[in-house]
Structures are given as structure tokens and as C-alpha cells.
Design a protein around this motif. Structure first.
Motif: not given
Length: 258
Positions: A54-58, A181-186, A62-72, A172-175
Motif C-alpha cells: 500500500v502506497v500512501i501519499g505524503r 480503511r478509506i475505501g471501506r468507509e466509502k 497512516l492510521r486513517n488510511e490503512v488497516d494494519a492488521d489487514g496489511a499484516n 482483488d477488491t475483497a483484499k
């Protein structure tokens, strides 16, 4: 400094073996600096990914954008790039990514919207030749009637501009929804089926292999602007490896929001 145009520059193509996510972030910084200093001609770099990310913008949290558990859970590395824009979900065979390192004179006196539109025009032409009705959508998307195809980001450093684009070849949309996180909320009230419609991959729109789509993109750039094959120098690779280790792989950088 007066404004310059594509044909006034000696464009170079760098398309090498797969690199780690942190190395890609570092190469963008190094090559932009080299173009700014006049040590490297303007460069189109087509990326090959060694692993998912996952590449996040500058400027993103991090906390708002990425689910750390899902990424791990999925073994996905999270990295932060030097350009702005939104989070991108990357899987090596499903993603087409490129960056353009150009003299700042190419976008001189242009608004940010005009600069994005200028830098995306060649790839929209390439997609049209593949039968995709692609268009630029302000500020930083490439879209089609079937859905979003790509997202762009820019950074201006010294005398250079970095324009970075990630395109969905497949997804892989499910993954993705387990990691972003942001996609999930939308999409929480619309379900996963709607997520697939929000991003419509090039595989379904073209029926071509990822390699064939990339080849058409490179051919279009070469025909429109001129393009010579090039390679990374030993110095560029050494500097990027140092930055990848000491900056882009570190938790301090990944978690930092200026």
C-alpha cells in the motif's frame, strides 16, 4: 526560465527488473533530484513490483488510511511516497505504475489541474488506441465510463516535477477492502459489488495482458515525444538503496505526517 515542451527534451526510458516498494519510493526521490540538477535527462520510469504494497501519499495519515492488521495478514508492506494524492493498493501482477521525472519548465505557468492534464494526455491517447474511452478527471484521476482506471500524484522538487501514476490492470477488491480503511468507509453501505464498479481494471476493458498494455503505452510515448532506452546508473542505485533502508523502510517516515 521559460516554458518548454515535450519535444524539446531528450526523453529516457527506465524499465528494469522488479524492485521492493521502498526502493521504488527511493528511486522517485533520487531520479527527480538528478533531473533537477541536470545530471539526468527527463525520464519515464515504468515500475515492476517485487511484492505487494500500500502506497500512501505524503500528507496522509497512516492510521486513517490503512488497516494494519489487514496489511499484516496479507503480507502487504506499507510505504509513504514523496508526492501527494491518495492511498494505492498494489499487487505486482495487477498494477501498472509509472513515474515521469521532468524539468519544472515543462509545467511552468500551468495550474495544478493543467499540469496533471498535460502529463496524463499521452497515456489517455494510448488507452484510446486500446479501445478504452479514458479521460482526465480533475484533479488527479484517469477514468472511463466503466469506472476509475488510475490515480496520479505530483511533487515539485527544485527544478523538477515528479508525476507518478498507478493504474489498475486487475484488482482483488475483497483484499483491498481488508487493507484500505478509506475505501471501506466509502463503500460500507454499498457492498463489495459496488467497489468493483468504482475501479474498473484495464484487463476487463482491453482483454490484453499487462505486458501488452505497457508496451502500447511505451510505444505511444515514444511516438509522441521521443524516447530512448536507458538504465539506472550505479550511483543512482546506490543512493536509492541507501534511502530505501534509512528513510523509506522506517516506521518514522511511514508514520510521519508533515
Amino acid at each position: 526560465m521559460s516554458r518548454t515542451f515535450w519535444h524539446e527534451h531528450d526523453w529516457q526510458l527506465v524499465h528494469t527488473h522488479a524492485q521492493s516498494p521502498s526502493m521504488h519510493m527511493a528511486l522517485d526521490e533520487v531520479l527527480t533530484a538528478e533531473v533537477s540538477a541536470g545530471r539526468r535527462p527527463p525520464t519515464l520510469r515504468v515500475w515492476e513490483w517485487a511484492s505487494p504494497a500500500v502506497v500512501i501519499g505524503r500528507f496522509q495519515s497512516l492510521r486513517n488510511e490503512v488497516d494494519a492488521d489487514g496489511a499484516n495478514r496479507h503480507g502487504i508492506e506499507v510505504v509513504r511516497r514523496i508526492s501527494g494524492g491518495g492511498a494505492m493498493f498494489i499487487e505486482p501482477g495487477n498494477t501498472i505504475t509509472y513515474s515521469i521525472c521532468a524539468p519544472l519548465s515543462l509545467v511552468k505557468d500551468l495550474s495544478f489541474q493543467e499540469a496533471y492534464q498535460l502529463m496524463d494526455a499521452w497515456v489517455i491517447e494510448a488507452l484510446a488506441e486500446l479501445g478504452v474511452q479514458a479521460s482526465y478527471q480533475p484533479l488527479n484521476d484517469i477514468t472511463s465510463p466503466a469506472g476509475k482506471i488510475a490515480g496520479a500524484a505530483q511533487a515539485r522538487r527544485g527544478n523538477a516535477v515528479l508525476h507518478h501514476v498507478t493504474m489498475a490492470y486487475d484488482i482483488d477488491t475483497a483484499k483491498m477492502l481488508e487493507v484500505l480503511r478509506i475505501g471501506r468507509e466509502k463503500l460500507s453501505d454499498k457492498g463489495t459489488a459496488s467497489a468493483a464498479k468504482r475501479v474498473d481494471p484495464l484487463r476487463s476493458q482491453t482483454g490484453l495482458s499487462r505486458e501488452a498494455v505497457i508496451a502500447r503505452m511505451i510505444d505511444t510515448f515514444r511516438r509522441s515525444h521521443g524516447l530512448r532506452d536507458d538504465a539506472l546508473t550505479t550511483d543512482e542505485l546506490d543512493r536509492a538503496q541507501g534511502l530505501a533502508k534509512d528513510k523509506f523502510s522506517t516506521g518514522a517516515w511511514t508514520a510521519d505526517v508533515p
